[in-house]
Write an enzyme that holds these catalytic residues in place. Structure first.
Site, PDB file in Angstrom:
ATOM      1  N   SER A 179      47.350  -0.890 -29.403  1.00  0.00           N
ATOM      2  CA  SER A 179      46.288  -0.308 -29.941  1.00  0.00           C
ATOM      3  C   SER A 179      45.106  -0.418 -29.270  1.00  0.00           C
ATOM      4  CB  SER A 179      46.234  -0.766 -31.451  1.00  0.00           C
ATOM      5  OG  SER A 179      45.601  -2.063 -31.311  1.00  0.00           O
ATOM      6  N   HIS A 207      51.609   2.436 -33.868  1.00  0.00           N
ATOM      7  CA  HIS A 207      50.844   3.395 -33.435  1.00  0.00           C
ATOM      8  C   HIS A 207      51.596   4.383 -32.263  1.00  0.00           C
ATOM      9  CE1 HIS A 207      46.624   1.746 -34.244  1.00  0.00           C
ATOM     10  NE2 HIS A 207      47.188   0.585 -34.127  1.00  0.00           N
ATOM     11  N   LYS A 237      49.115   5.296 -40.811  1.00  0.00           N
ATOM     12  CA  LYS A 237      48.696   6.112 -39.650  1.00  0.00           C
ATOM     13  C   LYS A 237      49.110   7.625 -39.518  1.00  0.00           C
ATOM     14  CE  LYS A 237      47.673   1.691 -37.304  1.00  0.00           C
ATOM     15  NZ  LYS A 237      47.737   0.989 -38.259  1.00  0.00           N
TER      16      LYS A 237
END
Length: 393
Positions: A179, A207, A237
């Site tokens: 990240s 991610h 996310k």
């Protein structure tokens, strides 16, 4: 540390430009927010990669589910579970090509819950040095021995695997996409070593899901290969909601439901949250090009603009663009100047990154318009004088 030492500790943190404070922001679109004074910002520090938080189908799913209550009322094993969570688990498992999935309250809690339940005394966990804090903390509470290998260094990992005695199970755990640097783990190398040394491979795709791979399935799809024993992910996310998940063989997920204390003893997330994530996942599955295509085009445009202006950033195949400034104060000052002009960027400092590598972490989303990207480039280029980023190494 004693409680009486806290004021001095805080003073030290402030002096080193590492003090953090909460700043209220209300998102009015997936790419714009307003503060309490009404000032509007273009947001480049969000992990809402696909802009799902404001998609009309996702918002509608949340409105439809709120009739079942604003909360769940209890832990799933004692109070029952809202239908939406079980439906979401089935869809995640199908999406990730696994037999089953388990929903946790947060992505952070997922890593703690997985490592706490699966690893213990006699086991050894081999962890990449740049893994997320949730993995680091999961290793600590598991009571297994921990070995940290140099970032994505398969030679260093193999040396540790060879030299570290293990009476129980070997685990290899890594972020799929890191990240703070935006790079992708060496899955082929990891799978080769996990097979050679009979290790159990855990990959955190927080991610990566919705960001890499042809259809957003993450690290495994990015490399067109299998071999991950358990995939961790987040709903907060690319899926525009809150919570986390672990996807694996049913034997593993059944064990987590029965032995993972963070799952057993947490009040479950609500029907609203489950419905939101499920709607977002289905949108991604139905039209990956609409969302991932926009994300990749916007990322390419931003990177080309920065490169043309001579602004260095760490390379990678994701929408995370790390611009290394070096000193903490340089990153803080640059972010503050950009904020003053309506552009929100993240200034990342130790302990999130090593000392001397403080950076601007710019995240592009599918929701950004070309005008918003152009405005960000204009401001960032204007403000770069005096804080020239260091060249990536």
């Amino acid at each position: 540390m004693k409680i009486k030492d806290i004021p001095q500790k805080l003073a030290d943190i402030r002096r080193e430009d590492r003090f953090r404070a909460v700043h209220d922001l209300r998102m009015i679109t997936a790419s714009r927010g307003v503060d309490r004074s009404g000032k509007e910002y273009i947001v480049f520090n969000s992990n809402d990669y696909l802009g799902m938080t404001h998609e009309k189908e996702v918002e509608e799913a949340a409105r439809n589910a709120v009739i079942y209550g604003t909360g769940s009322g209890g832990a799933r094993l004692t109070s029952g579970a809202v239908f939406e969570l079980s439906d979401l688990e089935k869809e995640i498992a199908r999406f990730k090509h696994k037999e089953d999935a388990v929903i946790f309250n947060t992505g952070y809690m997922t890593n703690l819950g997985v490592l706490y339940a699966l690893a213990g005394p006699g086991d050894v966990i081999f962890s990449d040095e740049l893994n997320h804090a949730s993995i680091v903390d999961g290793c600590r509470i598991s009571r297994a021995a921990g070995k940290v290998y140099f970032h994505s260094d398969m030679g260093a990992l193999e040396k540790l695997l060879e030299e570290t005695p293990c009476q129980g199970q070997r685990f290899i755990v890594t972020d799929g996409v890191f990240s703070m640097d935006g790079d992708v783990a060496d899955l082929p190398g990891l799978v080769k070593l996990k097979e050679k040394y009979d290790a159990f491979l855990i990959v955190d795709d927080a991610h990566a899901t919705g960001v890499i791979g042809n259809t957003g399935r993450g690290t495994a799809e990015y490399y067109h290969m299998e071999g991950i024993d358990l995939q961790v992910g987040t709903l907060s996310k690319s899926l525009g909601a809150e919570g986390g998940f672990a996807a694996a063989d049913r034997t593993i997920t059944d064990y987590l439901r029965n032995c993972s204390r963070p799952f057993i003893f947490s009040t479950s997330i609500s029907a609203v949250t489950g419905a939101t994530a499920l709607a977002a996942l289905k949108l991604l599955e139905e039209n990956p090009e609409k969302y991932m295509g926009a994300l990749r085009r916007n990322t390419k445009y931003m990177k080309e603009g920065l490169t043309k202006a001579g602004i260095s950033f760490l390379p990678g195949d994701t929408s995370i663009i790390p611009i290394v400034m070096g000193r903490e104060e340089a990153a803080m000052e640059y972010a503050a100047r950009c904020k003053e002009r309506g552009i929100l960027l993240s200034a990342i400092r130790p302990p999130s990154v090593p000392k001397g590598t403080s950076r601007i972490r710019l995240t592009v989303t599918a929701a950004h318009t070309r005008a918003e990207l152009d405005k960000a480039l204009e401001v960032m280029i204007d403000e770069i004088q005096g804080t020239r980023p260091v060249s990536p190494t």
